[in-house]
Design a protein around this motif. Structure first.
Motif, PDB file in Angstrom:
ATOM      1  N   LEU A 258       0.409   3.412  -7.594  1.00 40.14           N
ATOM      2  CA  LEU A 258       0.070   2.724  -8.906  1.00 40.14           C
ATOM      3  C   LEU A 258      -1.231   2.516  -9.146  1.00 40.14           C
ATOM      4  O   LEU A 258      -2.070   2.401  -7.447  1.00 40.14           O
ATOM      5  CB  LEU A 258       0.904   1.258  -8.600  1.00 40.14           C
ATOM      6  CG  LEU A 258       1.860   1.668  -8.009  1.00 40.14           C
ATOM      7  CD1 LEU A 258       3.204   0.653  -8.295  1.00 40.14           C
ATOM      8  CD2 LEU A 258       3.009   2.274  -9.674  1.00 40.14           C
TER       9      LEU A 258
ATOM     10  N   THR B 219       1.054  -1.718  -0.031  1.00 35.98           N
ATOM     11  CA  THR B 219       0.061   0.235   0.224  1.00 35.98           C
ATOM     12  C   THR B 219       0.720   1.512   0.169  1.00 35.98           C
ATOM     13  O   THR B 219       2.064   1.074   0.363  1.00 35.98           O
ATOM     14  CB  THR B 219      -1.378  -0.159   1.510  1.00 35.98           C
ATOM     15  OG1 THR B 219      -1.672   1.640   1.507  1.00 35.98           O
ATOM     16  CG2 THR B 219      -0.369  -0.062   2.364  1.00 35.98           C
TER      17      THR B 219
ATOM     18  N   ALA C 140       4.031  -3.447  -7.446  1.00 31.41           N
ATOM     19  CA  ALA C 140       4.655  -3.350  -6.036  1.00 31.41           C
ATOM     20  C   ALA C 140       4.693  -4.133  -5.837  1.00 31.41           C
ATOM     21  O   ALA C 140       6.350  -4.995  -5.144  1.00 31.41           O
ATOM     22  CB  ALA C 140       3.814  -2.010  -4.953  1.00 31.41           C
TER      23      ALA C 140
ATOM     24  N   ILE D 207       6.398   0.809  -2.573  1.00 27.43           N
ATOM     25  CA  ILE D 207       7.699   1.109  -2.846  1.00 27.43           C
ATOM     26  C   ILE D 207       7.772   2.690  -2.894  1.00 27.43           C
ATOM     27  O   ILE D 207       9.023   2.549  -3.530  1.00 27.43           O
ATOM     28  CB  ILE D 207       8.087   0.292  -3.887  1.00 27.43           C
ATOM     29  CG1 ILE D 207       6.364   0.357  -4.823  1.00 27.43           C
ATOM     30  CG2 ILE D 207       7.252  -1.382  -3.703  1.00 27.43           C
ATOM     31  CD1 ILE D 207       6.545  -0.034  -6.661  1.00 27.43           C
ATOM     32  N   GLY D 208       7.398   3.395  -2.929  1.00 28.70           N
ATOM     33  CA  GLY D 208       8.278   4.691  -3.141  1.00 28.70           C
ATOM     34  C   GLY D 208       6.011   5.653  -3.302  1.00 28.70           C
ATOM     35  O   GLY D 208       5.588   5.288  -2.743  1.00 28.70           O
TER      36      GLY D 208
ATOM     37  N   TYR E  62       4.320   7.217  -4.571  1.00 27.53           N
ATOM     38  CA  TYR E  62       3.543   7.756  -5.672  1.00 27.53           C
ATOM     39  C   TYR E  62       3.079   6.353  -5.692  1.00 27.53           C
ATOM     40  O   TYR E  62       2.681   5.363  -5.110  1.00 27.53           O
ATOM     41  CB  TYR E  62       3.995   7.347  -6.442  1.00 27.53           C
ATOM     42  CG  TYR E  62       5.715   6.747  -6.355  1.00 27.53           C
ATOM     43  CD1 TYR E  62       6.418   6.677  -6.724  1.00 27.53           C
ATOM     44  CD2 TYR E  62       4.881   5.190  -7.305  1.00 27.53           C
ATOM     45  CE1 TYR E  62       7.463   5.371  -6.291  1.00 27.53           C
ATOM     46  CE2 TYR E  62       5.899   4.112  -7.222  1.00 27.53           C
ATOM     47  CZ  TYR E  62       7.562   4.438  -6.199  1.00 27.53           C
ATOM     48  OH  TYR E  62       8.433   3.296  -6.478  1.00 27.53           O
TER      49      TYR E  62
HETATM   50  N1  ADE Z   1      -0.292   0.331  -4.372  1.00 30.87           N
HETATM   51  C1  ADE Z   1      -0.794   1.216  -5.340  1.00 30.87           C
HETATM   52  N2  ADE Z   1       1.082   3.167  -4.603  1.00 30.87           N
HETATM   53  C2  ADE Z   1       1.608   1.688  -3.822  1.00 30.87           C
HETATM   54  C3  ADE Z   1       2.903   2.041  -3.593  1.00 30.87           C
HETATM   55  N3  ADE Z   1       3.381   3.031  -3.755  1.00 30.87           N
HETATM   56  N4  ADE Z   1       3.407   1.341  -2.639  1.00 30.87           N
HETATM   57  C4  ADE Z   1       2.958  -0.439  -2.456  1.00 30.87           C
HETATM   58  N5  ADE Z   1       1.677  -0.624  -2.355  1.00 30.87           N
HETATM   59  C5  ADE Z   1       0.945   0.372  -3.991  1.00 30.87           C
END
Ligand code: ADE
Length: 225
Positions: free
Chosen positions: A137, A87, A143, A132-133, A135
């Motif tokens: 997705l 997340t 991720a 993972i950062g 931003y």
């Molecule tokens: N789901 C949507 N964006 C994500 C992110 N940046 N890292 C991990 N899961 C995600």
């Protein structure tokens, strides 16, 4: 190691795991990666997995029942060392987390979609949340692919040259020094003399110095950690 991944779009994950090092790790029996389609656990004839938010607001939320059923089924078959939710609203993945996870036996990864999952899933089942950062997705699948790649390459035996994983960027909170290969000169661009010297202690010093300089310039925050 065994990695189970629960997803509403498992097809998205097939390609990243069927190439190169992650594929070879599976073929060597060093890791088993199993994808679970959340839709299979959906409710009713339409296999419903999401619904609108209580309290109003845009975006659908993944429902508690299908996820709980899937997680409980997997938990009845083995004990998971971690149940991870991918997340954007979590601590960011780093090398230290990847190192720790690479030593586990069974990991379960839940990937979100839409607005995310019902908070009660996070409260009841999730032991670790990873972003993972900074931003967002469209879903957690990519991720999860990033996380699995970062972890699998660290499992002993996966990368032939063990040294290679140990000297990666971030392993000691430093970025990697520059690397060069043949030719020693290309259109007037020369490889640093020291690397051709054969003086390995000096080369090691040079690499440490360059790693430090690069980190100082690009990621000074790492030096404070
Ligand atoms: N789901 C949507 N964006 C994500 C992110 N940046 N890292 C991990 N899961 C995600």
């Amino acid at each position: 190691m065994r990695i189970d991944i629960i997803s509403v779009a498992p097809n998205l994950l097939e390609s990243p795991f069927n190439h190169s090092i992650v594929k070879r790790a599976q073929e060597k029996g060093l890791v088993e990666i199993i994808l679970h389609d959340l839709r299979t656990y959906g409710l009713g004839n339409y296999k419903q997995i999401d619904d609108t938010q209580f309290g109003g607001g845009a975006g659908m939320v993944l429902m508690i029942e299908p996820i709980a059923t899937c997680i409980k089924k997997l938990q009845s078959e083995r004990i998971y060392n971690e149940i991870i939710y991918m997340t954007p609203d979590a601590k960011t993945l780093n090398q230290s987390t990847a190192n720790t996870l690479s030593l586990k036996e069974n990991i379960l990864i839940l990937t979100g979609h839409y607005k995310g999952v019902d908070q009660r899933i996070r409260d009841k089942f999730i032991t670790k949340e990873i972003s993972i950062g900074d931003y967002v997705l469209t879903g957690g699948e990519l991720a999860a692919a990033v996380l699995v790649d970062a972890v699998v390459r660290l499992i002993p035996g996966v990368i032939g040259d063990e040294q290679s994983a140990l000297t990666d960027s971030y392993q000691d909170n430093l970025l990697s020094p520059p690397v060069y290969t043949r030719p020693a000169e290309f259109e007037g661009l020369k490889v640093p003399e020291i690397l051709l010297s054969g003086n390995f202690p000096k080369i090691e010093d040079w690499r440490n110095e360059k790693a430090y300089e690069r980190t100082q310039e690009i990621r000074p925050d790492l030096l404070k950690e």
